[in-house]
Design a protein around this motif. Sequence first.
Motif, mmCIF file in Angstrom:
data_model
loop_
_atom_site.group_PDB
_atom_site.id
_atom_site.type_symbol
_atom_site.label_atom_id
_atom_site.label_comp_id
_atom_site.label_asym_id
_atom_site.label_seq_id
_atom_site.Cartn_x
_atom_site.Cartn_y
_atom_site.Cartn_z
ATOM 1 N N ARG A 60 0.843 -1.186 0.000
ATOM 2 C CA ARG A 60 0.000 0.000 0.000
ATOM 3 C C ARG A 60 0.880 1.239 0.000
ATOM 4 O O ARG A 60 1.922 1.266 0.645
ATOM 5 C CB ARG A 60 -0.906 0.021 1.211
ATOM 6 C CG ARG A 60 -1.848 -1.169 1.222
ATOM 7 C CD ARG A 60 -3.108 -0.799 1.923
ATOM 8 N NE ARG A 60 -4.014 -1.917 1.879
ATOM 9 C CZ ARG A 60 -5.150 -1.889 1.245
ATOM 10 N NH1 ARG A 60 -5.521 -0.810 0.619
ATOM 11 N NH2 ARG A 60 -5.938 -2.923 1.239
ATOM 12 N N SER A 91 -7.347 3.121 -3.764
ATOM 13 C CA SER A 91 -5.990 2.768 -3.349
ATOM 14 C C SER A 91 -5.410 1.816 -4.372
ATOM 15 O O SER A 91 -6.131 1.182 -5.138
ATOM 16 C CB SER A 91 -5.999 2.129 -1.961
ATOM 17 O OG SER A 91 -6.701 0.902 -1.995
ATOM 18 N N GLN A 105 -2.814 -1.467 -4.951
ATOM 19 C CA GLN A 105 -2.194 -2.560 -4.216
ATOM 20 C C GLN A 105 -1.622 -3.584 -5.179
ATOM 21 O O GLN A 105 -2.012 -3.645 -6.334
ATOM 22 C CB GLN A 105 -3.189 -3.211 -3.267
ATOM 23 C CG GLN A 105 -4.347 -3.904 -3.928
ATOM 24 C CD GLN A 105 -5.332 -4.440 -2.918
ATOM 25 O OE1 GLN A 105 -5.260 -4.120 -1.736
ATOM 26 N NE2 GLN A 105 -6.252 -5.263 -3.355
ATOM 27 N N ASP A 117 -11.896 2.002 -2.005
ATOM 28 C CA ASP A 117 -11.818 1.725 -0.572
ATOM 29 C C ASP A 117 -13.186 1.578 0.078
ATOM 30 O O ASP A 117 -13.338 0.829 1.047
ATOM 31 C CB ASP A 117 -11.047 2.836 0.142
ATOM 32 C CG ASP A 117 -9.564 2.778 -0.163
ATOM 33 O OD1 ASP A 117 -9.070 1.671 -0.470
ATOM 34 O OD2 ASP A 117 -8.898 3.819 -0.089
#
Length: 119
Positions: free
Chosen positions: A8, A60, A62, A79
Motif C-alpha cells: 500500500r 488505493s 495494491q 476503498d
Amino acid sequence: MSTDFSIRPVGIPAPAQIVPTSNSAANEAVQTDLPVSQTVAASDTSAAVRNDLPNNQNISRQVVFDQAAASFVFQVVNDKTDAVVNQFPDEAMLRRRAYFHAEDLKSQPSRPLNTDVSA
C-alpha cells in the motif's frame, strides 16, 4: 485469488502542476474575411494527452500475488466498496497463466517425499 501479499502507498502523492500552453495552431492561422460563425479553427496537436484515473480520494493501489497463476497482480481498489476498479493483468490473463502453470506442474516428474528418518 490469494491476498497473501499487499503493498500500500504511504503518504499523499505530491500534486502535479498543469502548465497551460498557448495554442500554436491558432497563432499561425491564416486570416480570412469570413464571419466568426463560419470560421473553423485548427486543432492544437501539441497538447499532451493524459491517461490519469479520475482524482478520486477513495481509491488505493495494491499489489497482490496470485499463487495459482504464479504472478503479481497490480490493482486499483475502491476503498468504500472494496471493488477492483482496474487491474493488470486482467482476469482472463490470470486464468490462462494459472492453467499453463498447472500444466507445467503436471508435466514435471513427481518426486517421492523423503520421509526416512536417520537415527
